[in-house]
Design a protein around this motif. Structure first.
Motif, mmCIF file in Angstrom:
data_model
loop_
_atom_site.group_PDB
_atom_site.id
_atom_site.type_symbol
_atom_site.label_atom_id
_atom_site.label_comp_id
_atom_site.label_asym_id
_atom_site.label_seq_id
_atom_site.Cartn_x
_atom_site.Cartn_y
_atom_site.Cartn_z
ATOM 1 N N PRO A 109 0.806 -1.231 0.000
ATOM 2 C CA PRO A 109 0.000 0.000 0.000
ATOM 3 C C PRO A 109 0.834 1.273 0.000
ATOM 4 N N ILE A 110 2.032 1.241 0.603
ATOM 5 C CA ILE A 110 2.892 2.425 0.559
ATOM 6 C C ILE A 110 3.271 2.726 -0.883
ATOM 7 N N ALA A 111 3.700 1.697 -1.591
ATOM 8 C CA ALA A 111 4.079 1.873 -2.997
ATOM 9 C C ALA A 111 2.863 2.252 -3.850
ATOM 10 N N GLU A 112 1.728 1.659 -3.540
ATOM 11 C CA GLU A 112 0.504 1.978 -4.292
ATOM 12 C C GLU A 112 0.115 3.443 -4.109
ATOM 13 N N PHE A 113 0.154 3.909 -2.875
ATOM 14 C CA PHE A 113 -0.213 5.294 -2.596
ATOM 15 C C PHE A 113 0.695 6.267 -3.348
ATOM 16 N N LEU A 114 1.984 6.063 -3.243
ATOM 17 C CA LEU A 114 2.933 6.988 -3.870
ATOM 18 C C LEU A 114 2.815 6.980 -5.392
ATOM 19 N N SER A 115 2.640 5.808 -5.965
ATOM 20 C CA SER A 115 2.571 5.714 -7.422
ATOM 21 C C SER A 115 1.232 6.198 -7.969
ATOM 22 N N ARG A 116 0.131 5.889 -7.290
ATOM 23 C CA ARG A 116 -1.171 6.349 -7.768
ATOM 24 C C ARG A 116 -1.329 7.854 -7.604
ATOM 25 N N LYS A 117 -0.702 8.416 -6.594
ATOM 26 C CA LYS A 117 -0.725 9.860 -6.407
ATOM 27 C C LYS A 117 0.207 10.583 -7.379
ATOM 28 N N GLY A 118 1.086 9.833 -8.016
ATOM 29 C CA GLY A 118 2.008 10.433 -8.960
ATOM 30 C C GLY A 118 3.192 11.126 -8.309
ATOM 31 N N TYR A 119 3.490 10.773 -7.058
ATOM 32 C CA TYR A 119 4.606 11.416 -6.359
ATOM 33 C C TYR A 119 5.958 10.938 -6.882
ATOM 34 N N CYS A 120 6.001 9.731 -7.421
ATOM 35 C CA CYS A 120 7.251 9.191 -7.959
ATOM 36 C C CYS A 120 6.919 8.010 -8.856
ATOM 37 N N PRO A 121 7.865 7.579 -9.695
ATOM 38 C CA PRO A 121 7.615 6.414 -10.549
ATOM 39 C C PRO A 121 7.443 5.152 -9.715
ATOM 40 N N PRO A 122 6.789 4.132 -10.269
ATOM 41 C CA PRO A 122 6.516 2.917 -9.495
ATOM 42 C C PRO A 122 7.754 2.256 -8.894
ATOM 43 N N TRP A 123 8.863 2.220 -9.616
ATOM 44 C CA TRP A 123 10.051 1.550 -9.079
ATOM 45 C C TRP A 123 10.574 2.263 -7.829
ATOM 46 N N LEU A 124 10.501 3.595 -7.849
ATOM 47 C CA LEU A 124 10.957 4.358 -6.698
ATOM 48 C C LEU A 124 9.965 4.229 -5.542
ATOM 49 N N ALA A 125 8.682 4.152 -5.865
ATOM 50 C CA ALA A 125 7.659 3.946 -4.833
ATOM 51 C C ALA A 125 7.874 2.604 -4.140
ATOM 52 N N ALA A 126 8.220 1.583 -4.933
ATOM 53 C CA ALA A 126 8.485 0.260 -4.368
ATOM 54 C C ALA A 126 9.721 0.293 -3.465
ATOM 55 N N LEU A 127 10.754 0.977 -3.905
ATOM 56 C CA LEU A 127 11.964 1.081 -3.101
ATOM 57 C C LEU A 127 11.680 1.810 -1.793
ATOM 58 N N PHE A 128 10.866 2.861 -1.863
ATOM 59 C CA PHE A 128 10.505 3.592 -0.648
ATOM 60 C C PHE A 128 9.689 2.710 0.283
ATOM 61 N N GLY A 129 8.793 1.895 -0.285
ATOM 62 C CA GLY A 129 8.006 0.976 0.543
ATOM 63 C C GLY A 129 8.894 -0.015 1.272
#
Length: 209
Positions: free
Chosen positions: A117-137
């Protein structure tokens, strides 16, 4: 930006999960093994559940994300009732011929699911690309895992006695904290594999800005 109302079809499944989690919390609070430990363990459950309920209409996660999040909420609440070292889990412990109760390892593995869900939130909000959202998660889960082990140590020292020992839940394993953090990390990697396959950031569910 206008949004469409959330359909009853989309709300039904998250509502069912929420009611299930709440029911388990109510059951857990009935004659827990150590009331002091139960209170300390149930606080993080409420700190995660309540914001999800309050923000649902503003940002509904995917059904996969809600399913993954509910796993830890339920497992941790069960552990709060019995204490993690005493959850009736003998069938699995006997299956792997283990002397310690490994229920807590499953709960730690499940907290790693929150990387999804952390990666989903960041990527769906457009805060960063999916790969970076996954790394942040992933790194968020690893940081939380380390922080929670410090909190466990701190509480065990303050509470002392049986309550402190039961909350710590190390069961005599000197590497318990490190193994717990590894379980958290492996759970995060597993959920992020699902994130890469399912790509929830393509979810058309409308969200409010």
């Amino acid at each position: 930006m206008t949004t469409k109302p959330i359909s009853s079809l989309s709300t039904g499944f998250p509502l069912m999960l929420a009611l299930l989690v709440i029911a388990v919390i109510v059951w857990s609070g009935i004659n827990p093994a150590f009331p002091q430990v139960w209170l300390a363990e149930i606080i993080p459950v409420l700190l995660l559940l309540l914001p999800l309920l309050v923000t649902y209409r503003r940002f509904p996660f995917s059904h996969t994300a809600y399913s993954l999040m509910s796993v830890w909420l339920i497992l941790h609440t069960i552990g709060a009732h019995y204490t993690f070292a005493n959850v009736p889990f003998d069938w699995f412990n006997q299956l792997i011929d283990a002397e310690r109760n490994h229920f807590d390892r499953f709960a730690h593995f499940a907290i790693g699911f929150y990387a999804f869900p952390i990666a989903e939130f960041l990527s769906r909000k457009g805060y960063c690309p999916p790969w970076l959202a996954a790394l942040f998660g992933l790194t968020t889960i690893m940081a939380v895992a380390a922080g929670y082990e410090i909190i466990e140590w701190w509480y065990a020292v303050l509470a002392g006695g049986d309550a402190g020992i039961e909350f710590l839940g190390s069961q005599g394993d000197i590497w318990d904290a490190q193994k717990d953090m590894l379980a958290d990390t492996l759970g995060a990697l597993t959920s992020l594999a699902a994130f890469a396959i399912l790509k929830p950031y393509r979810n058309p569910t409308p969200i409010k800005p």
